[in-house]
Design a protein around this motif. Structure first.
Motif, PDB file in Angstrom:
ATOM      1  N   SER A 247       0.832  -1.202   0.000  1.00  0.00           N
ATOM      2  CA  SER A 247       0.000   0.000   0.000  1.00  0.00           C
ATOM      3  C   SER A 247       0.869   1.255   0.000  1.00  0.00           C
ATOM      4  O   SER A 247       0.529   2.254  -0.629  1.00  0.00           O
ATOM      5  CB  SER A 247      -0.964  -0.001   1.187  1.00  0.00           C
ATOM      6  N   SER A 248       2.030   1.207   0.678  1.00  0.00           N
ATOM      7  CA  SER A 248       2.959   2.345   0.652  1.00  0.00           C
ATOM      8  C   SER A 248       3.511   2.543  -0.749  1.00  0.00           C
ATOM      9  O   SER A 248       3.626   3.666  -1.232  1.00  0.00           O
ATOM     10  CB  SER A 248       4.109   2.121   1.628  1.00  0.00           C
ATOM     11  N   ALA A 249       3.852   1.437  -1.398  1.00  0.00           N
ATOM     12  CA  ALA A 249       4.373   1.532  -2.762  1.00  0.00           C
ATOM     13  C   ALA A 249       3.310   2.073  -3.702  1.00  0.00           C
ATOM     14  O   ALA A 249       3.602   2.888  -4.586  1.00  0.00           O
ATOM     15  CB  ALA A 249       4.862   0.163  -3.240  1.00  0.00           C
ATOM     16  N   ALA A 250       2.061   1.653  -3.511  1.00  0.00           N
ATOM     17  CA  ALA A 250       0.975   2.166  -4.362  1.00  0.00           C
ATOM     18  C   ALA A 250       0.750   3.653  -4.123  1.00  0.00           C
ATOM     19  O   ALA A 250       0.528   4.418  -5.068  1.00  0.00           O
ATOM     20  CB  ALA A 250      -0.315   1.373  -4.076  1.00  0.00           C
ATOM     21  N   ALA A 251       0.827   4.090  -2.868  1.00  0.00           N
ATOM     22  CA  ALA A 251       0.644   5.490  -2.542  1.00  0.00           C
ATOM     23  C   ALA A 251       1.758   6.322  -3.134  1.00  0.00           C
ATOM     24  O   ALA A 251       1.537   7.428  -3.670  1.00  0.00           O
ATOM     25  CB  ALA A 251       0.595   5.686  -1.022  1.00  0.00           C
ATOM     26  N   ILE A 252       2.983   5.813  -3.097  1.00  0.00           N
ATOM     27  CA  ILE A 252       4.107   6.549  -3.698  1.00  0.00           C
ATOM     28  C   ILE A 252       3.908   6.640  -5.200  1.00  0.00           C
ATOM     29  O   ILE A 252       4.158   7.687  -5.811  1.00  0.00           O
ATOM     30  CB  ILE A 252       5.446   5.838  -3.340  1.00  0.00           C
ATOM     31  N   GLY A 253       3.437   5.553  -5.787  1.00  0.00           N
ATOM     32  CA  GLY A 253       3.184   5.569  -7.242  1.00  0.00           C
ATOM     33  C   GLY A 253       2.093   6.560  -7.612  1.00  0.00           C
ATOM     34  O   GLY A 253       2.203   7.256  -8.615  1.00  0.00           O
ATOM     35  N   GLU A 254       1.049   6.666  -6.798  1.00  0.00           N
ATOM     36  CA  GLU A 254      -0.015   7.635  -7.048  1.00  0.00           C
ATOM     37  C   GLU A 254       0.493   9.051  -6.902  1.00  0.00           C
ATOM     38  O   GLU A 254       0.151   9.933  -7.687  1.00  0.00           O
ATOM     39  CB  GLU A 254      -1.182   7.399  -6.095  1.00  0.00           C
ATOM     40  N   ASN A 255       1.323   9.306  -5.907  1.00  0.00           N
ATOM     41  CA  ASN A 255       1.878  10.639  -5.705  1.00  0.00           C
ATOM     42  C   ASN A 255       2.791  11.033  -6.852  1.00  0.00           C
ATOM     43  O   ASN A 255       2.791  12.182  -7.297  1.00  0.00           O
ATOM     44  CB  ASN A 255       2.658  10.703  -4.380  1.00  0.00           C
ATOM     45  N   ASP A 256       3.577  10.083  -7.360  1.00  0.00           N
ATOM     46  CA  ASP A 256       4.428  10.371  -8.504  1.00  0.00           C
ATOM     47  C   ASP A 256       3.599  10.686  -9.734  1.00  0.00           C
ATOM     48  O   ASP A 256       3.914  11.573 -10.519  1.00  0.00           O
ATOM     49  CB  ASP A 256       5.361   9.204  -8.810  1.00  0.00           C
ATOM     50  N   GLY A 257       2.472   9.979  -9.924  1.00  0.00           N
ATOM     51  CA  GLY A 257       1.583  10.212 -11.057  1.00  0.00           C
ATOM     52  C   GLY A 257       0.876  11.547 -10.951  1.00  0.00           C
ATOM     53  O   GLY A 257       0.653  12.234 -11.954  1.00  0.00           O
ATOM     54  N   ALA A 258       0.537  11.970  -9.751  1.00  0.00           N
ATOM     55  CA  ALA A 258      -0.159  13.249  -9.562  1.00  0.00           C
ATOM     56  C   ALA A 258       0.788  14.413  -9.768  1.00  0.00           C
ATOM     57  O   ALA A 258       0.376  15.492 -10.219  1.00  0.00           O
ATOM     58  CB  ALA A 258      -0.741  13.309  -8.141  1.00  0.00           C
ATOM     59  N   ARG A 259       2.057  14.261  -9.519  1.00  0.00           N
ATOM     60  CA  ARG A 259       3.039  15.342  -9.696  1.00  0.00           C
ATOM     61  C   ARG A 259       3.315  15.614 -11.163  1.00  0.00           C
ATOM     62  O   ARG A 259       3.697  16.686 -11.533  1.00  0.00           O
ATOM     63  CB  ARG A 259       4.338  14.976  -8.994  1.00  0.00           C
ATOM     64  N   ARG A 260       3.121  14.632 -11.982  1.00  0.00           N
ATOM     65  CA  ARG A 260       3.460  14.789 -13.400  1.00  0.00           C
ATOM     66  C   ARG A 260       2.372  15.486 -14.070  1.00  0.00           C
ATOM     67  O   ARG A 260       1.799  16.137 -14.532  1.00  0.00           O
ATOM     68  CB  ARG A 260       3.663  13.425 -14.046  1.00  0.00           C
TER      69      ARG A 260
END
Length: 168
Positions: A155-168
């Protein structure tokens, strides 16, 4: 027994299988047993064996070889049990052997068992049962903790992936 378990299953770079461990443990055992024999009895038993007729020599050597073979099988079995079940479980299994031996004596030879022996047998069997249940519960708890940690990591990895996607 605990040292044997660590040598077979521990975090060592070179782990020993039961046969190899028995071989290396046998070398000092042979030396110590011979030294103890010579110190306790002198060389007389060896002289008597050397002076005996060939039939007697064969008989003695065959008996010694058979006993050594039986001892090797028993020791190797104990090492495999220690490797697979662990030191404590192996010791608990060793405590059940006299119970089974006595039960066999009752059935085969109609031996009489006292109340004290029955109480001792019951204590041993209850102890083995309680230990095995506790070990199962601890293993189940460890598996639950590991699964929870994996889920938290995912879930932490998924949250980091979502945050990276939102920054782009």
């Amino acid at each position: 027994v605990a040292l044997e378990q660590r040598l077979m299953t521990g975090e060592h770079r070179a782990k020993f299988d039961p046969c190899t461990l028995m071989f290396w443990a046998s070398l000092p055992s042979i030396a110590f047993m011979f030294l103890g024999s010579v110190l306790a009895e002198g060389m007389e038993p060896y002289r008597r064996l050397a002076g005996a007729d060939p039939a007697a020599q064969r008989s003695v050597l065959l008996s010694i070889t058979a006993l050594c073979g039986i001892a090797c099988v028993l020791n190797l079995t104990q090492l495999f049990v220690t490797k697979d079940l662990g030191a404590v479980a192996g010791q608990l299994i060793g405590k059940v052997k006299p119970v089974l031996t006595t039960l066999g004596g009752i059935v085969l030879f109609r031996e009489v068992v006292t109340l004290l022996e029955v109480v001792g047998f019951v204590e041993v069997m209850v102890g083995v049962y309680v230990f095995s249940r506790m070990e199962q519960a601890l293993k189940a708890e460890d598996e639950r903790k590991l699964l929870a940690a994996k889920e938290a990591l995912l879930s932490s990895a998924a949250a980091i992936g979502e945050n990276d996607g939102a920054r782009r």
